[in-house]
Scaffold this motif. Structure first.
Motif, PDB file in Angstrom:
ATOM      1  N   LEU A  94       0.832  -1.211   0.000  1.00 29.29           N
ATOM      2  CA  LEU A  94       0.000   0.000   0.000  1.00 29.29           C
ATOM      3  C   LEU A  94       0.862   1.254   0.000  1.00 29.29           C
ATOM      4  CD1 LEU A  94      -2.731   1.412   0.173  1.00 29.29           C
ATOM      5  CD2 LEU A  94      -2.579   1.201   2.660  1.00 29.29           C
ATOM      6  N   LEU A  95       1.858   1.285   0.876  1.00 26.28           N
ATOM      7  CA  LEU A  95       2.692   2.482   0.974  1.00 26.28           C
ATOM      8  C   LEU A  95       3.551   2.678  -0.266  1.00 26.28           C
ATOM      9  CD1 LEU A  95       3.705   2.162   4.733  1.00 26.28           C
ATOM     10  CD2 LEU A  95       2.075   3.758   3.722  1.00 26.28           C
ATOM     11  N   ASP A  96       3.805   1.591  -0.993  1.00 32.24           N
ATOM     12  CA  ASP A  96       4.603   1.709  -2.206  1.00 32.24           C
ATOM     13  C   ASP A  96       3.817   2.355  -3.344  1.00 32.24           C
ATOM     14  OD1 ASP A  96       7.188   1.287  -3.253  1.00 32.24           O
ATOM     15  OD2 ASP A  96       6.418  -0.341  -4.515  1.00 32.24           O
ATOM     16  N   LEU A  97       2.531   2.597  -3.122  1.00 36.46           N
ATOM     17  CA  LEU A  97       1.739   3.356  -4.093  1.00 36.46           C
ATOM     18  C   LEU A  97       1.934   4.857  -3.902  1.00 36.46           C
ATOM     19  CD1 LEU A  97      -1.590   1.347  -3.836  1.00 36.46           C
ATOM     20  CD2 LEU A  97      -0.009   1.343  -5.772  1.00 36.46           C
ATOM     21  N   ARG A  98       2.987   5.252  -3.220  1.00 41.49           N
ATOM     22  CA  ARG A  98       3.193   6.647  -2.787  1.00 41.49           C
ATOM     23  C   ARG A  98       3.132   7.633  -3.948  1.00 41.49           C
ATOM     24  NH1 ARG A  98       7.462   3.540  -2.972  1.00 41.49           N
ATOM     25  NH2 ARG A  98       9.335   4.182  -4.036  1.00 41.49           N
ATOM     26  N   ASP A 106       9.507  13.716   3.455  1.00 34.83           N
ATOM     27  CA  ASP A 106      10.278  12.691   4.132  1.00 34.83           C
ATOM     28  C   ASP A 106       9.526  11.388   4.319  1.00 34.83           C
ATOM     29  OD1 ASP A 106       9.777  14.024   7.488  1.00 34.83           O
ATOM     30  OD2 ASP A 106       8.567  14.180   5.708  1.00 34.83           O
ATOM     31  N   HIS A 107       8.209  11.400   4.374  1.00 35.96           N
ATOM     32  CA  HIS A 107       7.440  10.185   4.576  1.00 35.96           C
ATOM     33  C   HIS A 107       6.248  10.185   3.633  1.00 35.96           C
ATOM     34  CE1 HIS A 107       9.327   8.227   8.078  1.00 35.96           C
ATOM     35  NE2 HIS A 107       9.756   9.439   8.312  1.00 35.96           N
ATOM     36  N   VAL A 108       5.628   9.021   3.505  1.00 35.09           N
ATOM     37  CA  VAL A 108       4.469   8.906   2.627  1.00 35.09           C
ATOM     38  C   VAL A 108       3.383   9.870   3.079  1.00 35.09           C
ATOM     39  CG1 VAL A 108       2.688   7.338   1.808  1.00 35.09           C
ATOM     40  CG2 VAL A 108       5.016   6.511   2.133  1.00 35.09           C
ATOM     41  N   ARG A 109       2.889  10.642   2.156  1.00 36.99           N
ATOM     42  CA  ARG A 109       1.855  11.626   2.478  1.00 36.99           C
ATOM     43  C   ARG A 109       0.566  11.158   1.815  1.00 36.99           C
ATOM     44  NH1 ARG A 109       4.164  16.173   4.439  1.00 36.99           N
ATOM     45  NH2 ARG A 109       2.320  17.413   4.034  1.00 36.99           N
ATOM     46  N   VAL A 110      -0.455  10.881   2.599  1.00 39.93           N
ATOM     47  CA  VAL A 110      -1.705  10.354   2.086  1.00 39.93           C
ATOM     48  C   VAL A 110      -2.857  11.178   2.623  1.00 39.93           C
ATOM     49  CG1 VAL A 110      -0.787   8.027   1.914  1.00 39.93           C
ATOM     50  CG2 VAL A 110      -1.923   8.740   4.005  1.00 39.93           C
ATOM     51  N   GLY A 111      -4.045  10.914   2.060  1.00 40.81           N
ATOM     52  CA  GLY A 111      -5.234  11.600   2.544  1.00 40.81           C
ATOM     53  C   GLY A 111      -5.603  12.766   1.661  1.00 40.81           C
ATOM     54  N   PRO A 112      -6.851  13.219   1.743  1.00 43.88           N
ATOM     55  CA  PRO A 112      -7.325  14.309   0.893  1.00 43.88           C
ATOM     56  C   PRO A 112      -6.668  15.637   1.234  1.00 43.88           C
ATOM     57  CG  PRO A 112      -8.967  13.729   2.538  1.00 43.88           C
ATOM     58  CD  PRO A 112      -7.898  12.695   2.629  1.00 43.88           C
ATOM     59  N   SER A 113      -6.403  16.429   0.200  1.00 44.20           N
ATOM     60  CA  SER A 113      -5.871  17.773   0.392  1.00 44.20           C
ATOM     61  C   SER A 113      -7.040  18.744   0.510  1.00 44.20           C
ATOM     62  CB  SER A 113      -4.993  18.148  -0.796  1.00 44.20           C
ATOM     63  OG  SER A 113      -5.798  18.278  -1.961  1.00 44.20           O
ATOM     64  N   LEU A 114      -6.713  20.015   0.672  1.00 43.39           N
ATOM     65  CA  LEU A 114      -7.767  21.030   0.763  1.00 43.39           C
ATOM     66  C   LEU A 114      -8.650  21.043  -0.473  1.00 43.39           C
ATOM     67  CD1 LEU A 114      -5.751  23.966   2.387  1.00 43.39           C
ATOM     68  CD2 LEU A 114      -7.609  22.659   3.448  1.00 43.39           C
ATOM     69  N   LEU A 401       2.774   1.741  11.100  1.00 42.65           N
ATOM     70  CA  LEU A 401       2.696   2.685   9.998  1.00 42.65           C
ATOM     71  C   LEU A 401       3.996   3.455   9.832  1.00 42.65           C
ATOM     72  CD1 LEU A 401       1.013   4.070   7.809  1.00 42.65           C
ATOM     73  CD2 LEU A 401       0.174   5.655   9.558  1.00 42.65           C
ATOM     74  N   TYR A 402       4.572   3.922  10.948  1.00 48.84           N
ATOM     75  CA  TYR A 402       5.785   4.738  10.833  1.00 48.84           C
ATOM     76  C   TYR A 402       6.973   3.915  10.356  1.00 48.84           C
ATOM     77  CZ  TYR A 402       9.714   4.594  14.210  1.00 48.84           C
ATOM     78  OH  TYR A 402      10.878   4.308  14.869  1.00 48.84           O
ATOM     79  N   MET A 403       7.127   2.685  10.835  1.00 47.71           N
ATOM     80  CA  MET A 403       8.284   1.887  10.418  1.00 47.71           C
ATOM     81  C   MET A 403       8.144   1.412   8.972  1.00 47.71           C
ATOM     82  SD  MET A 403       9.522  -0.249  13.804  1.00 47.71           S
ATOM     83  CE  MET A 403       8.058  -1.278  13.871  1.00 47.71           C
ATOM     84  N   ALA A 404       6.944   0.994   8.579  1.00 50.37           N
ATOM     85  CA  ALA A 404       6.752   0.581   7.191  1.00 50.37           C
ATOM     86  C   ALA A 404       6.901   1.772   6.240  1.00 50.37           C
ATOM     87  CB  ALA A 404       5.379  -0.069   7.021  1.00 50.37           C
ATOM     88  N   GLY A 405       6.307   2.913   6.615  1.00 49.32           N
ATOM     89  CA  GLY A 405       6.454   4.102   5.787  1.00 49.32           C
ATOM     90  C   GLY A 405       7.887   4.561   5.670  1.00 49.32           C
ATOM     91  N   ALA A 407      10.581   2.603   5.871  1.00 49.63           N
ATOM     92  CA  ALA A 407      11.287   1.662   5.001  1.00 49.63           C
ATOM     93  C   ALA A 407      11.081   2.027   3.536  1.00 49.63           C
ATOM     94  CB  ALA A 407      10.799   0.238   5.268  1.00 49.63           C
ATOM     95  N   VAL A 408       9.835   2.313   3.176  1.00 51.36           N
ATOM     96  CA  VAL A 408       9.529   2.686   1.796  1.00 51.36           C
ATOM     97  C   VAL A 408      10.230   3.999   1.430  1.00 51.36           C
ATOM     98  CG1 VAL A 408       7.653   3.426   0.277  1.00 51.36           C
ATOM     99  CG2 VAL A 408       7.357   1.413   1.735  1.00 51.36           C
ATOM    100  N   ALA A 409      10.276   4.944   2.367  1.00 50.92           N
ATOM    101  CA  ALA A 409      10.923   6.227   2.096  1.00 50.92           C
ATOM    102  C   ALA A 409      12.423   6.055   1.890  1.00 50.92           C
ATOM    103  CB  ALA A 409      10.648   7.200   3.241  1.00 50.92           C
ATOM    104  N   PHE A 410      13.068   5.184   2.669  1.00 48.99           N
ATOM    105  CA  PHE A 410      14.497   4.910   2.447  1.00 48.99           C
ATOM    106  C   PHE A 410      14.713   4.258   1.093  1.00 48.99           C
ATOM    107  CE2 PHE A 410      15.047   5.224   7.146  1.00 48.99           C
ATOM    108  CZ  PHE A 410      16.146   6.082   7.157  1.00 48.99           C
ATOM    109  N   GLU A 411      13.880   3.301   0.752  1.00 48.57           N
ATOM    110  CA  GLU A 411      14.045   2.608  -0.530  1.00 48.57           C
ATOM    111  C   GLU A 411      13.882   3.551  -1.702  1.00 48.57           C
ATOM    112  OE1 GLU A 411      12.436  -1.670   1.240  1.00 48.57           O
ATOM    113  OE2 GLU A 411      11.085  -0.318   0.157  1.00 48.57           O
ATOM    114  N   ALA A 412      13.030   4.550  -1.569  1.00 44.37           N
ATOM    115  CA  ALA A 412      12.785   5.511  -2.646  1.00 44.37           C
ATOM    116  C   ALA A 412      13.744   6.699  -2.609  1.00 44.37           C
ATOM    117  CB  ALA A 412      11.348   6.017  -2.570  1.00 44.37           C
TER     118      ALA A 412
END
Length: 455
Positions: A94-98, A106-114, A401-405, A407-412
């Motif tokens: 899921l987080l890899d759909l970033r 620095d981390h996966v940013r999700v959720g609706p914007s303004l 959530l923080y550790m998985a996110g 990991a994905v951020a380091f990989e990217a």
């Protein structure tokens, strides 16, 4: 009225920037996405095949209300921590759909914007679920007091670390080391990789019998125990976490090293008994703050003897133009590391050299940290029921959530981690630092003899 999943699916599709590559399930039992027949409402595409079994479960209309009143990643994080949203399947997938989720920083940013708020309001109206703002989950923290005062720093550290040593033992494993491991050739288990990291730091610091060593942010004492046992040093470890200090002292006593290792509950700014032959700062600099880097660097330099070395190991930002501080309304800023900062590594080098130190070596361990985080997530998920009993469902979800996110951020390469090795020169400018890197030539993996090769 249309079912909930069909009503919510267009918003999810909008957030993903395309079709719906994951299954969506809602509190009324409806669903959309993979395993739904193709058609106008199925919102499915071939990307679903790449995510494997992955389902987003919206358990309550409160999830949408949280997103309405806290647009961006904070509202989504609140919904997940509170259990209003769940993830069934591979969280890394899921987080890899970033990129589709508009990831940035620095981390996966999700959720609706303004710009998405109108859509959220419309959905809530159709579902009859509009209401007042909900209180934030109890795991969310807002700091009070002057930023980076001793009191506020201690509070921020305790928020993260004083959640129970048993929980960290579960997540970190027997090594009880909360920083990036070193996965050399042939190393496939976390404990060995952490011993190799401790030995790598010892090698870089040039530790030898009788030296006096300071570990800034000593955690549960793993590094000072390793350095004393295998290199014969006298070590002082400092932490702002009472639970870490208690755990570290117990481990030092168990190792029979009380005559060589001292653990203190102390701020680095309050160390008044220099000099030290070497200083290790591993995974602590992130807590120092964006405006305090020069203060920190000057303090480290003042603690060293001429010729003494500092090893600064810290997560960093690749972009030198980005703000170092973690945003106060981000998931990481509210739930994980309040008041923290990630400096670009060049800025770290400049701060250390500005304090009179000479930087002699720099190494990126980015891939190593991604692998370490995946190992921690595996430990957490492998004993998920116990983790929730130890710290509660909300905090267990936060760590997942923080550790998985991360990991994905380091990989990217959205974040990185570097070891910067510096030395305090003598008055004449010399430092007696080795001219080559032959001191790192020997393997770091333990040979089983208990010698100073990582064992």
């Amino acid at each position: 009225m249309a079912d909930v999943a069909t009503t919510v699916a267009p918003l999810v599709r909008r957030l993903l920037g395309g079709a719906l590559p994951v299954r969506l399930e809602a509190w009324d039992g409806s669903h959309a996405g993979p395993d739904v027949p193709r058609g106008a409402e199925a919102l499915i595409d071939d990307a679903a095949a790449e995510t494997g079994h992955l389902t987003i479960v919206v358990r309550s209309p409160d999830a949408l209300r949280r997103m309405l009143f806290a647009p961006g990643e904070l509202g989504m994080a609140r919904a997940y921590v509170a259990g209003d949203i769940d993830i069934d399947g591979d969280i890394f997938a899921l987080l890899d759909l970033r990129h589709r989720l508009g990831a940035a920083g620095d981390h996966v940013r999700v959720g609706p914007s303004l710009t998405d708020i109108g859509a959220v309001v419309g959905i809530l109206r159709r579902l009859g679920a509009l209401g007042r703002p909900l209180p934030a989950p109890e795991e969310e923290q807002r700091r009070r007091g002057r930023r980076h005062s001793r009191r506020r720093d201690a509070s921020a550290v305790r928020h993260h670390y004083d959640v129970g040593n048993d929980f960290y033992d579960l997540v970190l494993g027997p090594a009880l080391t909360y920083s990036c491991a070193y996965w050399g050739d042939g190393v496939d288990d976390l404990e060995t990789a952490q011993r190799a990291k401790h030995e790598l730091v010892c090698r870089k610091l040039g530790l030898a019998e009788g030296m006096r060593v300071l570990d800034v942010g000593c955690g549960w004492g793993s590094f000072v125990i390793h350095a004393a046992r295998h290199h014969g040093v006298d070590a002082v470890g400092i932490t702002l976490s009472p639970e870490q200090a208690d755990g570290a002292r117990a481990r030092v006593a168990e190792a029979g090293l009380e005559d060589r290792v001292e653990i203190r509950l102390q701020d680095y700014r309050d160390v008044t008994d220099p000099p030290f032959d070497a200083v290790a700062s591993v995974g602590m600099f992130e807590h120092v703050g964006a405006a305090e880097a020069d203060t920190y660097a000057a303090a480290m330099a003042a603690l060293l003897v001429p010729g003494g070395r500092l090893l600064n190991h810290a997560i960093s930002r690749p972009d030198p133009h980005a703000d170092a501080g973690i945003h106060a309304r981000s998931f990481i800023g509210r739930y994980v590391f309040p008041d923290s900062a990630l400096h670009e590594v060049g800025q770290v080098v400049s701060a250390l050299q500005g304090a009179g130190l000479e930087v002699r070596d720099l190494e990126s361990l980015r891939e190593h940290y991604a692998r370490t985080l995946r190992a921690w997530v595996a430990n957490l998920q492998g004993d998920w029921a116990r983790a929730q009993r130890l710290v509660g469902p909300g905090r267990a979800r936060t760590w997942r959530l923080y550790m998985a996110g991360s990991a994905v951020a380091f990989e990217a390469h959205r974040i990185s981690v570097h070891q910067v090795l510096a030395v305090r020169p003598h008055a004449d400018g010399t430092s007696a630092f080795p001219a080559t890197r032959e001191w790192l030539a020997r393997p770091l993996v333990a040979d089983g003899t208990g010698g100073a090769v990582g064992g």
